[in-house]
Design an enzyme around this catalytic site. Structure first.
Site, PDB file in Angstrom:
ATOM      1  N   HIS A  90       4.613  -9.609   8.995  1.00  0.00           N
ATOM      2  CA  HIS A  90       4.710  -8.768   7.937  1.00  0.00           C
ATOM      3  C   HIS A  90       5.580  -8.901   6.388  1.00  0.00           C
ATOM      4  O   HIS A  90       5.877  -8.927   5.323  1.00  0.00           O
ATOM      5  CB  HIS A  90       4.455  -7.259   8.467  1.00  0.00           C
ATOM      6  CG  HIS A  90       4.474  -6.284   6.870  1.00  0.00           C
ATOM      7  ND1 HIS A  90       3.379  -6.183   6.081  1.00  0.00           N
ATOM      8  CD2 HIS A  90       5.218  -5.179   6.762  1.00  0.00           C
ATOM      9  CE1 HIS A  90       3.372  -5.463   5.115  1.00  0.00           C
ATOM     10  NE2 HIS A  90       4.532  -4.686   5.399  1.00  0.00           N
ATOM     11  N   GLU A 107       6.960   7.971   6.592  1.00  0.00           N
ATOM     12  CA  GLU A 107       6.443   7.075   7.036  1.00  0.00           C
ATOM     13  C   GLU A 107       7.942   6.740   8.068  1.00  0.00           C
ATOM     14  O   GLU A 107       8.816   7.854   8.629  1.00  0.00           O
ATOM     15  CB  GLU A 107       6.895   6.052   6.337  1.00  0.00           C
ATOM     16  CG  GLU A 107       5.536   5.282   5.766  1.00  0.00           C
ATOM     17  CD  GLU A 107       5.844   4.157   4.968  1.00  0.00           C
ATOM     18  OE1 GLU A 107       6.900   2.982   4.945  1.00  0.00           O
ATOM     19  OE2 GLU A 107       4.841   3.233   4.103  1.00  0.00           O
ATOM     20  N   HIS A 109       4.005  -5.811  11.519  1.00  0.00           N
ATOM     21  CA  HIS A 109       3.135  -4.372  11.153  1.00  0.00           C
ATOM     22  C   HIS A 109       2.519  -3.771  12.598  1.00  0.00           C
ATOM     23  O   HIS A 109       1.434  -4.791  12.555  1.00  0.00           O
ATOM     24  CB  HIS A 109       2.332  -4.746  10.277  1.00  0.00           C
ATOM     25  CG  HIS A 109       2.176  -3.039   9.037  1.00  0.00           C
ATOM     26  ND1 HIS A 109       1.361  -2.079   9.259  1.00  0.00           N
ATOM     27  CD2 HIS A 109       3.263  -2.483   7.776  1.00  0.00           C
ATOM     28  CE1 HIS A 109       1.475  -1.091   8.425  1.00  0.00           C
ATOM     29  NE2 HIS A 109       2.787  -1.261   8.115  1.00  0.00           N
ATOM     30  N   GLN A 131       0.648  -1.453   0.398  1.00  0.00           N
ATOM     31  CA  GLN A 131      -0.026   0.171  -0.005  1.00  0.00           C
ATOM     32  C   GLN A 131       0.200   1.051  -0.036  1.00  0.00           C
ATOM     33  O   GLN A 131       1.069   2.261  -0.972  1.00  0.00           O
ATOM     34  CB  GLN A 131      -0.827   0.235   1.164  1.00  0.00           C
ATOM     35  CG  GLN A 131      -1.841  -0.948   0.665  1.00  0.00           C
ATOM     36  CD  GLN A 131      -3.037  -0.968   2.534  1.00  0.00           C
ATOM     37  OE1 GLN A 131      -2.838  -0.233   3.479  1.00  0.00           O
ATOM     38  NE2 GLN A 131      -3.904  -2.368   2.333  1.00  0.00           N
ATOM     39  N   ARG A 143       8.814   0.694  12.939  1.00  0.00           N
ATOM     40  CA  ARG A 143       7.587  -0.137  13.803  1.00  0.00           C
ATOM     41  C   ARG A 143       7.950  -0.766  14.629  1.00  0.00           C
ATOM     42  O   ARG A 143       6.878  -1.057  14.774  1.00  0.00           O
ATOM     43  CB  ARG A 143       7.039  -0.240  12.305  1.00  0.00           C
ATOM     44  CG  ARG A 143       8.230  -0.861  10.865  1.00  0.00           C
ATOM     45  CD  ARG A 143       6.896  -1.196  10.215  1.00  0.00           C
ATOM     46  NE  ARG A 143       6.967  -0.764   8.957  1.00  0.00           N
ATOM     47  CZ  ARG A 143       6.107  -0.565   7.456  1.00  0.00           C
ATOM     48  NH1 ARG A 143       6.740  -1.865   6.913  1.00  0.00           N
ATOM     49  NH2 ARG A 143       6.644   0.107   6.985  1.00  0.00           N
ATOM     50  N   ARG A 182      13.934  -3.641   9.448  1.00  0.00           N
ATOM     51  CA  ARG A 182      13.017  -2.439   7.553  1.00  0.00           C
ATOM     52  C   ARG A 182      12.991  -1.359   7.791  1.00  0.00           C
ATOM     53  O   ARG A 182      11.441  -1.486   8.362  1.00  0.00           O
ATOM     54  CB  ARG A 182      12.562  -3.503   6.770  1.00  0.00           C
ATOM     55  CG  ARG A 182      12.142  -3.071   5.556  1.00  0.00           C
ATOM     56  CD  ARG A 182      11.369  -4.562   4.714  1.00  0.00           C
ATOM     57  NE  ARG A 182      10.397  -4.087   5.095  1.00  0.00           N
ATOM     58  CZ  ARG A 182       8.689  -3.859   4.788  1.00  0.00           C
ATOM     59  NH1 ARG A 182       9.152  -2.405   3.556  1.00  0.00           N
ATOM     60  NH2 ARG A 182       7.980  -3.852   5.878  1.00  0.00           N
TER      61      ARG A 182
END
Ligand code: SIN
Length: 538
Positions: free
Chosen positions: A355, A131, A248, A65, A294, A390
């Site tokens: 994720h 992000e 995630h 996304q 994250r 990541r």
């Protein structure tokens, strides 16, 4: 040649004389961004066959996304993207690889744009958003939150138009074939229509994607069962860092609904997290609050769920302009509507889920694995870019860079006439099992629950050891079977990869990046600033 189940070289009996055979310069396993980009490059000088186990549309790439990270804005710099990637990688990213990937980004994204990927624009340039973990807005997106689909469609179109590329869908690759000199010489697989086939290839590119389906809770599609890691392990490649599964933070959590991803760019554009008491909490965990890396957000959500005795937290976007939201995030808008969530009034229930597999098949800067003529790119590979964590949206970029790198290397190699090569006769026979029949679906479900419970966001020694014992027990009656359909082979692969992952997580007795050990909560550079390497004992 026969083998013990746990050390079995191939999952099925092979008799190369009686098996249908195809020949190609290059076979590519997997049709996400890395496999497709590799095919386009390799096809410059080679005949290519791409095989994928379902349709071309069923990949993690298609579902992406948020977008693809790259230095596209005037105020952004390569140095900043490199620094953010290294920071997030927590000390074990390979600086050379980070530099290689970051610097190739703009050129590869512009190339995609020229090929027809309609990235969203602002003032005539590719628009970028923010992000977590990025110091600048550098996430390019397309059709709002349909970036993956737009990129995949563009590459698929290019592949379809190329006469040097043949696409075979519904082809399940069972194993990589290697000769006595440890050179990869092709694959054995199962074509839904034609049955078992050998594809002899001078070059094999592994681009099979991730392993999120090892977990009960995941954003990944059904195809992400870790097959590439398992087959590379059986073939004897070196694997790196399987303990690093990234979670995630925000997956839609509605009982009975599939665990759909709610993109991080929502938080990049102002969404906040609330707990079950309607309180914001992220400031208590990190100075960047909702925009922390994250792994930190995922653990904070878990801690807050525990504190408030709740199964989930909420994303709050009630302050967003509803019409703008529907346009900017059409997928999520539709998803929320389908569950009667009115985002201008209601909160979105979310919680973390598996994720992205950060570890994988070890490669060098040219996408070479430790087996000759076998290359890996995309999520299945461990290139050294991500280190222990990541940075969001770096993976589509990595897929493009290493897909092109692998394809280029293959296309530059001196061509041999693969159809006229003398291929070895392979006769591999597995002893019949006298154990009872098996419900592979039941094993898979139990395995996924076990992995979620024991090898989840927070780990410690005893559950990790217990997970390995249980998996070994299941392996005793699953690994000795010879299956004749993907469900069975997937189950065997999932057991293999789960065991290796639990073992790696037990071995890394420290916390680093996405790997958090409650019994070793600190980072231990003295003993663990390195990769956890696994190779099959022969
Ligand atoms: C997201 O849109 O939040 C996912 C992006 C990524 O995993 O890189």
């Amino acid at each position: 040649m026969t083998a013990q189940p746990e050390f079995r070289r191939y999952l099925v009996n092979i008799d190369s004389i009686s098996t249908q055979q195809l020949f190609t310069d290059c076979v590519i396993i997997g049709a996400g961004i890395a496999g497709l980009r590799a095919a386009i490059e390799a096809a410059n000088h080679c005949n290519v066959i791409i095989v994928c186990k379902d349709s071309l549309q069923n990949s993690n790439t298609w579902m992406a996304q948020g977008g693809i990270a790259s230095v596209l804005g005037k105020r952004d710099t390569f140095e900043s993207h490199i620094a953010d990637t290294l920071d997030t990688g927590c000390g074990i990213s390979d600086e050379k690889v980070v530099e290689q990937v970051v610097r190739q980004g703009p050129e590869l994204i512009e190339e995609l744009f020229r090929w027809g990927a309609s990235f969203d624009l602002a003032d005539g340039h590719i628009a970028t958003t923010l992000e977590g973990g990025h110091s600048h807005p550098r996430i390019a997106h397309a059709h709002g939150d349909e970036t993956g689909r737009i990129i995949a469609e563009t590459l698929i179109e290019k592949v379809r138009q190329n006469p040097n590329i043949e696409v075979v869908e519904n082809f399940y690759t069972i194993d990589l074939i290697t000769n006595d000199d440890n050179v990869c010489i092709g694959i054995i697989g199962h074509d839904k229509q034609r049955g078992q086939q050998i594809i002899w290839a001078e070059n094999t590119i592994l681009a099979t994607g991730g392993a999120g389906r090892l977990y009960r809770e995941t954003t990944n599609p059904e195809v992400a069962t870790g097959d590439g890691i398992a087959m590379a392990y059986r073939a004897g490649t070196v694997l790196w860092d399987l303990e690093f599964m990234q979670f995630h933070p925000t997956t839609l959590y509605i009982a009975g609904a599939s665990r759909a991803l709610i993109t991080e760019t929502l938080r990049g554009e102002g969404a906040v997290l609330l707990d079950s008491k309607n309180q914001r909490f992220m400031q208590e965990y990190h100075e960047s609050a909702e925009l922390a890396p994250r792994d930190i957000v995922s653990r904070a959500i878990l801690a807050q769920m525990l504190k408030t005795n709740s199964t989930h937290v909420y994303l709050d976007i009630r302050h967003f302009d509803k019409a703008h939201f529907a346009k900017r995030f059409p997928l999520i808008s539709e998803l929320c509507e389908s569950f009667d969530i009115d985002v201008s009034r209601d909160l979105i229930p979310v919680r973390p889920s598996a994720h992205y597999m950060v570890g994988g098949v070890r490669t060098d800067t040219s996408a070479r694995t430790t087996i000759k003529n076998l290359y890996a790119c995309g999520e299945v590979a461990s290139t050294g870019l991500h280190g222990a964590n990541r940075l969001g949206s770096n993976s589509l970029l990595e897929g493009l860079v290493f897909g092109r790198t692998a394809g280029r290397l293959v296309s530059q190699r001196k061509k041999v006439d693969v159809a006229h090569l003398k291929h070895p006769l392979i006769k591999y026979q597995i002893p019949d099992s006298d154990r009872s029949r098996l419900d592979a679906a039941d094993v898979r479900n139990s395995l996924r629950s076990l992995i979620w419970r024991n090898v989840g966001i927070t780990r410690k020694a005893q559950p990790l050891v217990e997970a390995q014992e249980i998996i070994r027990f299941w392996q005793r009656y699953v690994m000795d079977k010879i299956f004749d359909s993907p469900e069975g082979w997937e189950c065997q692969n999932m057991l293999t990869v789960s065991l290796l992952m639990a073992h790696a997580a037990e071995t890394r007795q420290e916390s680093r990046g996405v790997h958090f050990r409650s019994d070793f909560p600190k980072t231990d550079d003295k003993h663990f600033k390195k990769h956890i390497e696994i190779t099959k004992k022969s």
